[in-house]
Enzyme design. Sequence first.
Site, PDB file in Angstrom:
ATOM      1  CG  ASP A   1      -1.779   1.012   0.951  1.00 45.53           C
ATOM      2  OD1 ASP A   1      -2.555   1.155   0.680  1.00 45.53           O
ATOM      3  OD2 ASP A   1      -1.691   1.952   2.368  1.00 45.53           O
TER       4      ASP A   1
ATOM      5  CD  GLU B   1      -2.083   2.975  -3.473  1.00 47.26           C
ATOM      6  OE1 GLU B   1      -3.308   2.989  -3.503  1.00 47.26           O
ATOM      7  OE2 GLU B   1      -1.721   2.520  -2.390  1.00 47.26           O
TER       8      GLU B   1
HETATM    9  C1  NOJ Z   1      -4.030   2.736  -0.905  1.00 50.56           C
HETATM   10  C2  NOJ Z   1      -5.315   2.078  -0.092  1.00 50.56           C
HETATM   11  O1  NOJ Z   1      -5.210   1.596  -1.660  1.00 50.56           O
HETATM   12  C3  NOJ Z   1      -7.218   3.006  -0.209  1.00 50.56           C
HETATM   13  O2  NOJ Z   1      -7.712   2.166   0.169  1.00 50.56           O
HETATM   14  C4  NOJ Z   1      -6.645   3.435   1.008  1.00 50.56           C
HETATM   15  O3  NOJ Z   1      -7.074   3.951   1.945  1.00 50.56           O
HETATM   16  C5  NOJ Z   1      -4.668   3.888   1.364  1.00 50.56           C
HETATM   17  N1  NOJ Z   1      -4.310   3.710   0.567  1.00 50.56           N
HETATM   18  C6  NOJ Z   1      -4.204   4.332   2.626  1.00 50.56           C
HETATM   19  O4  NOJ Z   1      -4.015   3.439   2.988  1.00 50.56           O
END
Ligand code: NOJ
Length: 525
Positions: free
Chosen positions: A205, A270
């Site tokens: 993440d 990500e």
């Molecule tokens: C990216 C995640 O995909 C999202 O759902 C989340 O709110 C944020 N990062 C914070 O962790």
Amino acid sequence: MQWWRDAVVYQIYVRSFADADGDGVGDLEGIRDRLGYLELLGVDAIWLTPFYTSPMADHGYDVADPRNVDPVFGDLAAFDRLVADAHDHGLRVTIDLVPNHTSSEHEWFRAALAAAPGSPERARYHFRRGRGPNGDQPPNNWQSVFGGPAWTRVQNPDGSPGEWYLHLFAPEQPDLNWTNPEVWDDLEKTLRFWLDRGVDGFRIDVAHGMSKPPDLPDARGDRAPSPDGERWAATVDAPDPRFDHDDVHAVHRMIRAVLDHYPGRLVVGEVWVGDSGRFCRYLRPDELHLGFDFRLVRAPFEATAIRTAIEQTLAAVADVGAPPAWTLSNHDVSRPVTRYGGGVEGHARARAMALVLLALPGVVYLYNGDELGLPDADLPDEVLQDPIWELSGHTRRGRDRCRVPIPWEGSAPGYGFTSGDPWLPMPPEYGKLVAAEQLEDTGSTLSLVRRAIELRKTHPGFTGSELEWFGAPEGCFAFRRVGTTLVCALNTSGETVPLPPGEAILASGPLPDGMLPPGTAAWLA
Ligand code: NOJ
């Protein structure tokens, strides 16, 4: 063994996939019950969004204990059963990791609040004195991705106003201090904990987060958040001090070094970094195996924009020799049917884009429910739960619309997702898209995606990693994997156009008289 190089990975938003215990929230047992469906769909692996102990301020992306399962989702034994059964079904299991922040209920953060400024407990996070004579202004001008300042002030034990702490997301998600060796050690422990339990990989993440510039300088210029709660970070022209700091690469090297002790495990990040030169740094041979490139998510249904997104993604990864990781959506963005215009037209376009996606070389990520052609749900204000809604002062509705539970079979309110009340209401139109009926209908979106995955795996046209583009009428494109005869053609124009030569082996809609109608894609061999 890089099993993922041309894999199809299915993203499960755990809260919304399948609820076995009837509390209205999806759980690990629910997923286990539906493994047969995933095997039938033909995907190679699953990615589970966070199921760790959490007060759910951001639905699990606020982790209070990264090495345990939240009771709402099950327990460690349920997790072990899920991994074992998934493996028996030929499915690999990858899980989310959230190293940028913890929950404010994590024992470290509680200890930090109880400890004094300057203490080792506070040094695991970013605590600072405020600006202004009374310290009542945030330490810098950073904004939270979800809305409002990225700082919250705490109280001293005697009730007087104290320091501020940094949170790039909700106040319940304090950012960890990645210059602190304890933070590194803890992530390593978490990695090994799950690797030893048999997981096949991780999705990281906010992989472009974690490290911050040491002096936490003010951001320059306008840093308005994007409507989806994520932003296209750090272009070269407008660097964003919150993201994509050079030191983050050392963290990825550590993660990779741990994974390299476990052959065949994948790490995907990500990475919301728009500049290709900076994006590909995350995919160097000793960092992430894959990085989500969100160009396709951002491209409108328009041939030139889609082709450009594909070409830029391929060029970005080619420099470092990593496979591309494609996706049309996830739990943070609008579903394709809605993004491409909604209704009959949006549905047709989403089917066409599913064929484009599954024709591409590299790794394809499918978000649960997209294989059913689900649109975003139109939810009334009073049921919205995404923290973005409150934190933006009700100016951004947030992401609940793409997180509504999956309709499996039967009728309202739960459509086989739950025997109770679903945690978000499922709209009546989902009743027409239930998986059980789509499985029986050869013309359904589910049957299309299933067949596309099957062909992707078995047809010799899906080899090779380079694309060759053909001349095509305005608003259309056609490409082929170099060295093969399989062509994917897409028509985003308003006119019906001739198909390229070849025999159509799959199409997203009817192909009358050998023509390709608007909003349609076809595979030809
Ligand atoms: C990216 C995640 O995909 C999202 O759902 C989340 O709110 C944020 N990062 C914070 O962790």
